[in-house]
Design a protein around this motif. Structure first.
Motif, PDB file in Angstrom:
ATOM      1  N   LYS A 111      -0.299   3.920   3.434  1.00  0.00           N
ATOM      2  CA  LYS A 111      -0.747   4.991   2.531  1.00  0.00           C
ATOM      3  C   LYS A 111      -0.458   6.358   3.125  1.00  0.00           C
ATOM      4  O   LYS A 111       0.044   7.259   2.436  1.00  0.00           O
TER       5      LYS A 111
ATOM      6  N   LYS B 266       2.616   1.641  -3.557  1.00  0.00           N
ATOM      7  CA  LYS B 266       1.695   2.075  -4.611  1.00  0.00           C
ATOM      8  C   LYS B 266       1.252   3.518  -4.412  1.00  0.00           C
ATOM      9  O   LYS B 266       1.108   4.272  -5.379  1.00  0.00           O
ATOM     10  N   GLU B 267       1.054   3.914  -3.142  1.00  0.00           N
ATOM     11  CA  GLU B 267       0.646   5.293  -2.872  1.00  0.00           C
ATOM     12  C   GLU B 267       1.747   6.274  -3.261  1.00  0.00           C
ATOM     13  O   GLU B 267       1.469   7.356  -3.789  1.00  0.00           O
TER      14      GLU B 267
ATOM     15  N   ARG C 223       2.212   0.177 -11.933  1.00  0.00           N
ATOM     16  CA  ARG C 223       2.552   1.440 -11.280  1.00  0.00           C
ATOM     17  C   ARG C 223       4.050   1.737 -11.344  1.00  0.00           C
ATOM     18  O   ARG C 223       4.540   2.632 -10.669  1.00  0.00           O
TER      19      ARG C 223
ATOM     20  N   LYS D 125       1.911   7.680  -6.799  1.00  0.00           N
ATOM     21  CA  LYS D 125       0.956   8.727  -7.180  1.00  0.00           C
ATOM     22  C   LYS D 125       1.611  10.105  -7.168  1.00  0.00           C
ATOM     23  O   LYS D 125       1.088  11.052  -7.759  1.00  0.00           O
TER      24      LYS D 125
ATOM     25  N   ALA E 172       0.831  -1.209   0.000  1.00  0.00           N
ATOM     26  CA  ALA E 172       0.000   0.000   0.000  1.00  0.00           C
ATOM     27  C   ALA E 172       0.864   1.256   0.000  1.00  0.00           C
ATOM     28  O   ALA E 172       0.588   2.220  -0.714  1.00  0.00           O
ATOM     29  N   CYS E 173       1.927   1.235   0.792  1.00  0.00           N
ATOM     30  CA  CYS E 173       2.839   2.381   0.863  1.00  0.00           C
ATOM     31  C   CYS E 173       3.524   2.610  -0.479  1.00  0.00           C
ATOM     32  O   CYS E 173       3.613   3.745  -0.969  1.00  0.00           O
TER      33      CYS E 173
ATOM     34  N   ALA F 189       3.233   7.418   2.980  1.00  0.00           N
ATOM     35  CA  ALA F 189       3.630   7.926   1.660  1.00  0.00           C
ATOM     36  C   ALA F 189       3.142   9.359   1.461  1.00  0.00           C
ATOM     37  O   ALA F 189       3.847  10.204   0.890  1.00  0.00           O
ATOM     38  N   GLN F 190       1.952   9.648   1.966  1.00  0.00           N
ATOM     39  CA  GLN F 190       1.407  11.005   1.852  1.00  0.00           C
ATOM     40  C   GLN F 190       2.190  11.986   2.718  1.00  0.00           C
ATOM     41  O   GLN F 190       2.373  13.144   2.340  1.00  0.00           O
TER      42      GLN F 190
ATOM     43  N   ILE G 223      -2.334  -1.163   6.148  1.00  0.00           N
ATOM     44  CA  ILE G 223      -2.612  -0.548   4.843  1.00  0.00           C
ATOM     45  C   ILE G 223      -2.807   0.962   4.995  1.00  0.00           C
ATOM     46  O   ILE G 223      -2.226   1.769   4.256  1.00  0.00           O
ATOM     47  N   ALA G 224      -3.631   1.341   5.976  1.00  0.00           N
ATOM     48  CA  ALA G 224      -3.904   2.768   6.194  1.00  0.00           C
ATOM     49  C   ALA G 224      -2.630   3.513   6.578  1.00  0.00           C
ATOM     50  O   ALA G 224      -2.364   4.624   6.082  1.00  0.00           O
TER      51      ALA G 224
END
Length: 516
Positions: free
Chosen positions: A370, A50-51, A144, A54, A47-48, A373-374, A366-367
């Motif tokens: 993500k 792939k985020e 990705r 972006k 998840a990290c 990464a943000q 997962i949370a």
């Protein structure tokens, strides 16, 4: 200086200090290969990774699965996909279907008995689906532009990881930021003869090609009870050996209901017992010797399979964290992180089961992945919120919960300052087949004064996960008991009983639901 700035940066995350540190390191080490390198291809790590793409970042993922002592190995996706949530829920479903077949005759279906379960057919179907998920994760990374390295990595320095390819070639990978997301693996007991040689763990049970037969499951964790539950449900002779209490960390009244239901449905429990020896007999059966803690009596029985479910350990030994100064809790072996998943080394982060004080749950990993990464590449400034995370134990009668256990609520606020509303109910589906609903129960823990904010909700019954998920939003938003009473239930459902609960434990009145 850089480390100090990183810890006490003006934005609460130390962005200024981290940037200075990276510039300094870049000057020494040259251009990094990745903006972000994730070590671990489980749910949180993927998840990290792939985020991060972006934000246009160059991202790599390292993932390597060590075989179990029995030789079991699997593909990309981590514990949840391969040896956890996914195969567990599917085998749980197989057991529930067996129970439905028994009920079906009461609803007019002609079912021939005895009904036989085919382990091999179930296992092949489950394993086929898991492999499709492995492939799906590979495709998603490729789509990705995330580079996947199937190697086992270890730290050389804070920005460099090295590992061996399948061909035995050593490679070094450099990255500006590194996230450790290696998860955990089941523990084997270290003081029991024959434990490793003859036992298996949850890392093996889902990949067995043949039925495990008569099984002893050692431990009383949710992993233990879930596995024992579906083994019993598909018709296998199953015993659970419990050293202390079941479902440690969960509400103990609810834990007792879960085990009571399992006992009433043919799972055998050995309470206050610990195994001392496992031996293999000439007929290939396993002879287990154990001792009763309370009276010291020694007993022996034979099983086809012994499964250890005594806890999990973080998979960090091969990372050489000491090379870079990442601090670890010596007692738990878990990595110490701050509220933004940062370790003691400025550019190294950790998420998921390997982090100290975090729930060992896939959705939280997962949370957190993500959000990390943000934080690194976007504009996120809030830390991950780990409070009020709902979960469910997929035992034959499911147990779902969100918020505080009754024991914890009493400890935090005092018994006189909480109100516990509760109800025994009977699912409509149980009525025609006249199924015992003794253990179907729910309780809501609230603050006693004021608006009576809901502190916790606990539910034992069919589809508990589906019931709790919806109420979790309300509790997360600070729902009160008064607001709950204004909520109209969906009739006839089990979840409806939550909206009608009105008997308090303090009153001493019978909480059994009668009629509509």
């Amino acid at each position: 200086m850089a480390a100090t700035l990183w810890r006490f940066g003006s934005d609460g995350r130390g962005v200024l200090g981290r940037s200075l540190y990276q510039i300094k390191v870049r000057g020494l080490a040259g251009k990094t290969e990745y903006d972000l390198l994730v070590i671990g291809g489980g749910s949180g790590g993927l998840a990290c990774a792939k985020e991060a793409t972006k934000f246009g970042k160059k991202v790599g993922v390292l993932d390597f699965v060590d075989s179990t002592p029995k030789g079991t190995k699997w593909g990309l996706g981590g514990t949840c996909v391969n040896v956890g949530c996914i195969p567990k829920k599917l085998m749980h479903q197989a057991a529930l279907l067996g129970g439905s077949l028994k009920d079906a005759q009461y609803y007019g279906w002609n079912v021939s008995y005895p009904v036989q379960h085919d382990w091999s057919k179930m296992a092949k179907a489950v394993q086929r689906y898991v492999k499709s998920l492995n492939w799906g994760h590979r495709v998603q990374l490729e789509d990705r532009n995330v580079k996947y390295h199937n190697i086992k990595g270890s730290f050389v320095d804070a920005h460099t990881v090295q590992g061996l390819t399948k061909a035995g070639k050593e490679i070094k990978i450099m990255a500006e930021n590194i996230v450790i997301a290696t998860g955990g693996r089941p523990k084997y007991p270290t003081n029991i003869a024959g434990a490793v040689e003859y036992g298996i763990t949850s890392d093996d049970i889902f990949w067995l090609k043949e039925s495990p037969g008569k099984t002893l499951v050692v431990g009383a964790s949710y992993v233990s009870l879930e596995c024992a539950g579906f083994l019993t449900g598909i018709g296998l002779d199953t015993t659970v050996m419990v050293r202390s209490i079941p479902l440690r960390g969960f509400d103990q009244q609810m834990a007792a209901l879960v085990t009571d239901h399992m006992i009433s449905h043919r799972t055998r429990f050995l309470w206050k017992c610990t195994p001392t020896k496992v031996e293999k007999l000439e007929n290939n059966q396993l002879q287990v010797t154990w001792k009763n803690i309370e009276n010291g009596a020694e007993e022996i029985d034979t099983f086809d399979t012994v499964m250890w479910a005594i806890g999990r350990a973080p998979s960090i030994k091969s990372l050489n964290l000491e090379n870079v100064g990442v601090k670890v809790n010596a007692e738990t072996g878990k990595i110490i992180v701050d509220s933004f998943e940062a370790t003691s080394v400025p550019n190294i982060y950790a998420i998921g089961d390997i982090t100290e004080g975090r729930p060992e749950l896939t959705p939280t990993a997962i949370a957190a992945g993500k959000l990390l990464a943000q934080h690194l590449f976007g504009h996120a400034t809030e830390p991950m919120d780990y409070d009020g995370v709902p979960t469910t134990v997929f035992t034959p009668l499911e147990y779902g919960c969100v918020g505080l256990a009754e024991e914890e609520a009493a400890r935090r606020y005092g018994e006189d300052n909480i109100e516990v509303y509760h109800a025994h109910y009977k699912p409509l589906e149980f009525t025609v087949a006249d199924k015992d609903a003794t253990q179907c129960y729910m309780k809501m823990i609230c603050k006693r004064e004021g608006k009576q904010e809901i502190l916790g909700l606990h539910f034992v019954g069919p589809n508990a996960g589906e019931v709790i998920q919806g109420f979790a939003l309300g509790i997360k938003c600070g729902a009160t008991y008064a607001q709950l009473l204004k909520t109209v239930g969906i009739h006839p459902t089990c979840a409806e009983e939550v909206t009608k609960v009105h008997i308090t434990k303090r009153s001493g009145l019978d909480p059994t639901v009668t009629g509509c």
